[in-house]
Design an enzyme around this catalytic site. Structure first.
Site, PDB file in Angstrom:
ATOM      1  N   TYR B 136       0.835  -1.211   0.000  1.00  0.00           N
ATOM      2  CA  TYR B 136       0.000   0.000   0.000  1.00  0.00           C
ATOM      3  C   TYR B 136       0.862   1.250   0.000  1.00  0.00           C
ATOM      4  CZ  TYR B 136      -4.308  -2.514   1.286  1.00  0.00           C
ATOM      5  OH  TYR B 136      -5.401  -3.341   1.302  1.00  0.00           O
ATOM      6  N   TYR B 175      -0.895  -9.858   0.856  1.00  0.00           N
ATOM      7  CA  TYR B 175       0.169  -9.239   1.662  1.00  0.00           C
ATOM      8  C   TYR B 175       0.198  -9.798   3.078  1.00  0.00           C
ATOM      9  CZ  TYR B 175      -3.613  -6.025   3.210  1.00  0.00           C
ATOM     10  OH  TYR B 175      -4.779  -5.490   3.696  1.00  0.00           O
ATOM     11  N   ARG B 185      -3.028 -11.934   4.065  1.00  0.00           N
ATOM     12  CA  ARG B 185      -4.374 -11.594   3.602  1.00  0.00           C
ATOM     13  C   ARG B 185      -4.571 -12.046   2.159  1.00  0.00           C
ATOM     14  NH1 ARG B 185      -7.781  -7.968   4.834  1.00  0.00           N
ATOM     15  NH2 ARG B 185      -9.067  -9.766   4.383  1.00  0.00           N
ATOM     16  N   HIS B 188      -7.391  -8.475  -2.157  1.00  0.00           N
ATOM     17  CA  HIS B 188      -8.721  -7.865  -2.008  1.00  0.00           C
ATOM     18  C   HIS B 188      -8.682  -6.410  -2.407  1.00  0.00           C
ATOM     19  CE1 HIS B 188      -6.536  -7.226   1.797  1.00  0.00           C
ATOM     20  NE2 HIS B 188      -7.130  -6.043   1.787  1.00  0.00           N
ATOM     21  N   HIS B 190     -10.668  -2.928  -1.181  1.00  0.00           N
ATOM     22  CA  HIS B 190     -11.579  -2.343  -0.200  1.00  0.00           C
ATOM     23  C   HIS B 190     -12.616  -1.483  -0.919  1.00  0.00           C
ATOM     24  CE1 HIS B 190      -9.054  -3.262   3.402  1.00  0.00           C
ATOM     25  NE2 HIS B 190      -8.069  -3.194   2.521  1.00  0.00           N
TER      26      HIS B 190
HETATM   27 FE   LIG Z   1      -6.239  -4.349   2.707  1.00  0.00          FE
END
Ligand SMILES: [Fe+2]
Lengths: 199, 270
Positions: B136, B175, B185, B188, B190
């Site tokens: 991110y 990640y 995770r 995905h 969000h």
């Molecule tokens: Fe996330």
């Protein structure tokens, strides 16, 4: 065969906002529904705390409210902030769990109803958003409102803002534990309010 | 180094716990839910807020049931967003920085409706995601995967008059995070969504079909009901794919808010 209404579609479940919403959802002046110096401007502020009483530095609050005359705003521009009062704002908490909005005082949408800010709360560690209300402290409202009237004094206090000496409205959130804020569901189905039943 | 997710609610030794321990907790939770359904307890549609396998939730979930409130006038409306709130390029996450981001170009398309199937018109959809490497653009993300200078991972759009949204992006990577040792995770995106009424507001995550990390993920598995979990998984849709350009995914969203909760149809009729 009973004459039941058609089944509504099953809802899309919510998921946590996670730790990384901060670069995406908050935006410049999202918490400033009106500009500084606007007549009638009021500051709504407080702190979000967890079950240990510690501040929650990665939460986000959104408010949605009537205008001072009790009208429901239907104007775009919340992301633009060009001076239009849209009735909606977004604030992230700071390192001390604090948040603030500069807005106008909501009016009653119907005569005799208690005005409030509708609040949606998000946080890392919170699996889905929470809804609640922050009512104004003055007026007959808190005594006559159906939701407030249904709560005991301790729970009721969590939904009512406090008028500070400087005229601002303080409203703290406690996610868990002593003085836990009352959170709301609008669902009507079986088990509504139980953990996991709502989206 | 993994993603920083060490708020005060995370036990300091959390990263010492194994996936096997976490998976056992998840399985036990789901078995208890299935047994509850057998006893006639209500079907669940969302995630459990009280769900210890997601360690950051331990001190952050409310302990009381939600109180029922009848929606008041203001709650029967949503804020209004318009074209002027959004830039024309915000629905294309591949053109925001001047150069081409690295990764698998995809189009995501779907329809936002309420529980009665009515379109959610002209309403705001916000998305955010990691880049193709699972990183991110957030200062707290310490995952040692490359930042893509051509990718912010942020998009915004309005649904059209029939509730459809569409955006172009790069497929996000999975990640690591610090919930437990070797925690990952599933990939995905969000989503933040507004409905016709504020009571329909949700934030959620869209997943990709067949992800091998589903079974291991305490966040995805916080939704006890398998049918509800599946609603967060997009489908590959060849009609959304574009010739020599991008593969396509379809993901429809239902926002029910204050209305009657849906229940799984029974075999025996009443
Ligand atoms: Fe996330």
């Amino acid at each position: 065969m009973s004459d039941v209404l058609p089944q509504p579609l099953p809802p899309t479940p919510g998921q946590t906002v996670g730790p990384f919403f901060g670069f995406a959802l908050p935006y410049e002046r999202g918490n400033e529904l009106v500009e500084a110096g606007t007549p009638g401007a009021v500051r709504l502020h407080g702190t979000v705390r967890d079950g240990a009483g510690d501040p929650v530095p990665d939460a986000m609050l959104e408010i949605w409210q009537a205008d001072p005359a009790g009208g429901v705003p239907a104007r775009s521009g919340s992301l633009l902030r060009d001076g239009t009062f849209t009735g909606w704002g977004r604030a992230e908490t700071d390192r001390e769990g604090g948040y603030w909005f500069r807005t106008l005082t909501p009016g009653a949408t119907e005569a005799g109803r208690a005005p409030f800010f509708h609040v949606t709360l998000f946080a890392r560690g919170l699996q889905t958003r929470l809804f609640t209300r922050a009512y104004l402290p003055e007026g007959a409202g808190p005594a006559t409102d159906p939701l407030l009237a249904s709560l005991d004094a301790r729970d009721r206090a969590t939904l009512v803002t406090v008028r500070e000496p400087d005229g601002s409205l303080r409203w703290d959130v406690r996610l868990q534990g002593e003085g836990e804020t009352v959170f709301l569901t609008y669902d009507e189905g079986a088990g509504a309010g139980r953990d996991g039943v709502g989206a | 180094m993994t993603v920083q997710d060490t708020g005060p609610a995370t036990a300091p030794d959390a990263a010492a716990e194994t996936q096997a321990q976490l998976s056992a907790e998840i399985e036990a939770g789901h078995a208890a839910y299935a047994a509850g359904l057998e006893r006639g307890e209500p079907q669940e549609h969302g995630p459990r807020k009280n769900w210890p396998p997601y360690r950051s939730s331990l001190l952050r979930h409310p302990t009381k049931d939600l109180r029922h409130a009848d929606p008041e006038t203001i709650e029967l409306y949503s804020p209004v967003f318009g074209e002027r709130d959004i830039g024309p390029l915000e629905a294309d996450l591949t053109v925001q920085r001047g150069g081409e981001p690295i990764g698998e170009r995809i189009v995501v398309r779907g329809r936002v409706v309420d529980g009665e199937g009515r379109p959610v018109r002209r309403q705001l959809v916000e998305v955010w995601q990691a880049n193709a490497a699972g990183r991110y653009v957030h200062k707290r993300d310490q995952h040692p995967a490359p930042i893509d200078p051509n990718f912010t991972g942020i998009g915004r759009m309005l649904t059209d008059d029939d509730g459809w949204y569409r955006f172009q992006t790069i497929k996000p990577g999975p990640y690591p995070w610090k919930n437990h040792f070797n925690a990952w995770r599933p990939a995905h995106i969000h989503f933040s969504l507004f409905g016709r009424e504020i009571t329909q507001r949700i934030v959620t995550q869209m997943y990709f079909p067949g992800d091998p990390l589903f079974a291991l993920d305490p966040i995805y598995q916080s939704i006890q009901d398998p049918r509800a979990r599946e609603r967060l998984v997009a489908t590959y849709d060849h009609d959304v794919s574009e010739h020599e350009w991008a593969t396509g995914y379809r993901w429809d969203i239902v926002l029910t808010g204050a209305h009657r909760t849906w229940t799984e149809p029974e075999d025996g009729d009443e």
